[in-house]
Design an enzyme around this catalytic site. Structure first.
Site, PDB file in Angstrom:
ATOM      1  N   LYS A 173       5.362 -39.725 -31.551  1.00 57.18           N
ATOM      2  CA  LYS A 173       5.734 -39.733 -30.137  1.00 57.18           C
ATOM      3  C   LYS A 173       6.905 -38.789 -29.932  1.00 57.18           C
ATOM      4  CE  LYS A 173       4.540 -41.894 -26.314  1.00 57.18           C
ATOM      5  NZ  LYS A 173       3.204 -42.328 -25.900  1.00 57.18           N
TER       6      LYS A 173
ATOM      7  N   GLY B   5      -3.233 -52.178  -9.970  1.00 58.16           N
ATOM      8  CA  GLY B   5      -2.821 -50.788 -10.217  1.00 58.16           C
ATOM      9  C   GLY B   5      -4.010 -49.868 -10.041  1.00 58.16           C
TER      10      GLY B   5
ATOM     11  N   GLY C 241      -4.102 -46.386  -9.879  1.00 64.51           N
ATOM     12  CA  GLY C 241      -3.712 -45.000 -10.117  1.00 64.51           C
ATOM     13  C   GLY C 241      -4.867 -44.227 -10.722  1.00 64.51           C
ATOM     14  N   HIS C 242      -4.535 -43.278 -11.590  1.00 70.76           N
ATOM     15  CA  HIS C 242      -5.563 -42.426 -12.188  1.00 70.76           C
ATOM     16  C   HIS C 242      -6.649 -43.257 -12.872  1.00 70.76           C
ATOM     17  CE1 HIS C 242      -2.326 -39.432 -11.779  1.00 70.76           C
ATOM     18  NE2 HIS C 242      -3.336 -38.619 -11.590  1.00 70.76           N
ATOM     19  N   VAL C 243      -6.236 -44.262 -13.632  1.00 66.92           N
ATOM     20  CA  VAL C 243      -7.230 -45.055 -14.375  1.00 66.92           C
ATOM     21  C   VAL C 243      -7.808 -46.163 -13.502  1.00 66.92           C
ATOM     22  CG1 VAL C 243      -7.664 -46.458 -16.417  1.00 66.92           C
ATOM     23  CG2 VAL C 243      -6.023 -44.583 -16.553  1.00 66.92           C
TER      24      VAL C 243
END
Ligand code: NAD
Length: 359
Positions: free
Chosen positions: A84, A191, A193-195
């Site tokens: 990461k 949620g 959003g994108h997903v």
């Protein structure tokens, strides 16, 4: 000052291979990469641009997140380790994000760190970063994945992540209702959003009855378009549904929230859904089937793994491999049943077996 006891409580097990922290020569910001494991291949994991009260907290974050990537990549059976990156902004900078030359300077400083690791770490987009930022990092190192399709990368991973979550929900339905079909199943998605939005579209197409929620009221239009029930995030979390899909922030499943849940099962894209690992046992005690988040949301890294093959990216292959998340989850749930453990313990054990040197 952070008391030493507090630091020890926050520290993940320090079994990492490498940690490289630098003060960027252009930006003056702390930029860092943790390589947790390369046992299965180069360490893949995103870079986040985030504001921390103190640099040591950024180091704790990069150590914790890189370890989690090893588990995610190994559980998905990818030939990749876990790593990461973090570009740490000082406290308060989240309200005045980096822009212009200062942003480019930070991105190039981060690229230097990635490049110094000589390919042992491969970076990708994460929180606070954009496709344009990744292109800037690619000016300083070739060890960048997930660039836009026009730059030869695999592009936005969200559609694949949503596909993987849907496959996981189908596996859950097979366990609980003896059919993979989502027709007439009630599903709450928190949620959009994108997903989450893509997952909602997929589930609506499959005939599910949807309860949708987001803190952003403009997402209500999507609920209307899909003929779904729109509610608040708090109500969606505790809705009486077959499956709850957390697709916003982590930390939604805690000792406080679990007693209030009324769903039969949980499978969503959000990372780190449990506030702490013992919450997995609380869910099991309530008879709620929790599909471990790092198994369910692996579509994005599976997509990157397909991009990294010598033969290059192939969207159909990425979809095929992402759908196999359903089979990985079935294996985890079988193992948990056989050993009388939680799905989390079974998923951790699967990842650890795959990371072991002889595997
Ligand atoms: P996103 O930022 O596009 O969407 C998040 C959505 O959640 C937004 O619409 C936001 O308004 C909403 N939201 C924020 N706080 C909320 C709250 N308290 N209650 C309800 N809604 C809230 O993010 P995304 O890319 O869709 O990712 C969603 C989650 O999945 C994140 O936890 C992310 O780390 C994880 N994830 C994403 C991917 C991917 O491919 N994008 C891959 C793996 C994991």
């Amino acid at each position: 000052m952070i008391a030493s006891g507090a630091i020890e409580d926050l520290l993940p097990p320090l079994d990492h291979e490498e940690l490289l922290v630098r003060r960027g020569r252009r930006s003056g910001l702390s930029v860092m990469v943790a390589v947790h494991s390369t046992a299965r291949g180069p360490a893949l994991g995103g870079v986040r641009l985030w504001s921390y009260a103190r640099t040591p907290l950024a180091v704790l974050d990069v150590l914790r997140l890189s370890r989690a990537m090893s588990y995610k990549n190994a559980a998905a059976g990818l030939p990749l380790g876990g790593g990461k990156g973090v570009i740490a902004l000082p406290a308060g900078r989240d309200r005045a994000p980096l822009s212009g030359r200062a942003r480019t300077a930070a991105l190039l400083d981060f690229a230097d760190v990635v490049d110094a690791l000589g390919g042992r770490y491969l970076t990708a987009e994460d929180v606070g970063m954009t496709a344009r930022d990744m292109a800037a990092i690619a000016r300083g190192t070739r060890h960048v994945t997930g660039l836009s399709r026009s730059r030869g990368g695999s592009g936005d991973p969200s559609p694949l992540t949503a596909l993987g979550v849907e496959a996981a929900i189908e596996t859950i339905c097979e366990r609980l209702f003896s059919t993979r079909s989502l027709c007439d199943r009630s599903i709450a998605i928190v949620g959009l959003g994108h997903v989450g939005a893509r997952l909602a579209q997929r589930c609506a197409r499959a005939g599910a009855r949807l309860v949708l929620a987001d803190v952003d009221a403009s997402k209500r239009a999507l609920a209307q378009r899909l003929g779904a029930r729109w509610t608040t995030p708090g109500r969606a979390l505790t809705a009486q549904v077959d499956v709850l899909a957390p697709c916003a922030l982590g930390g939604v499943l805690s000792a406080e929230s679990v007693p209030r849940l009324r769903c039969r099962a949980i499978a969503g894209a959000a990372n780190n859904q449990l506030t702490e690992e013992p919450v997995a046992a609380l869910l099991a005690a309530r008879g709620i089937l929790w599909a471990p988040d790092f198994v369910v949301n692996a579509g994005g890294v599976i997509n990157l793994a397909v991009e990294l093959r010598p033969e290059g990216y192939d969207a159909a292959e990425a979809r095929r491999r992402t759908r196999a998340i359903g089979e990985t989850l079935a294996r985890v749930l079988d193992q948990a049943d056989a050993e009388g453990t939680t799905p989390l313990a079974a998923a951790n054990a699967l990842a650890q077996r795959r990371m072991a040197p002889a595997a």
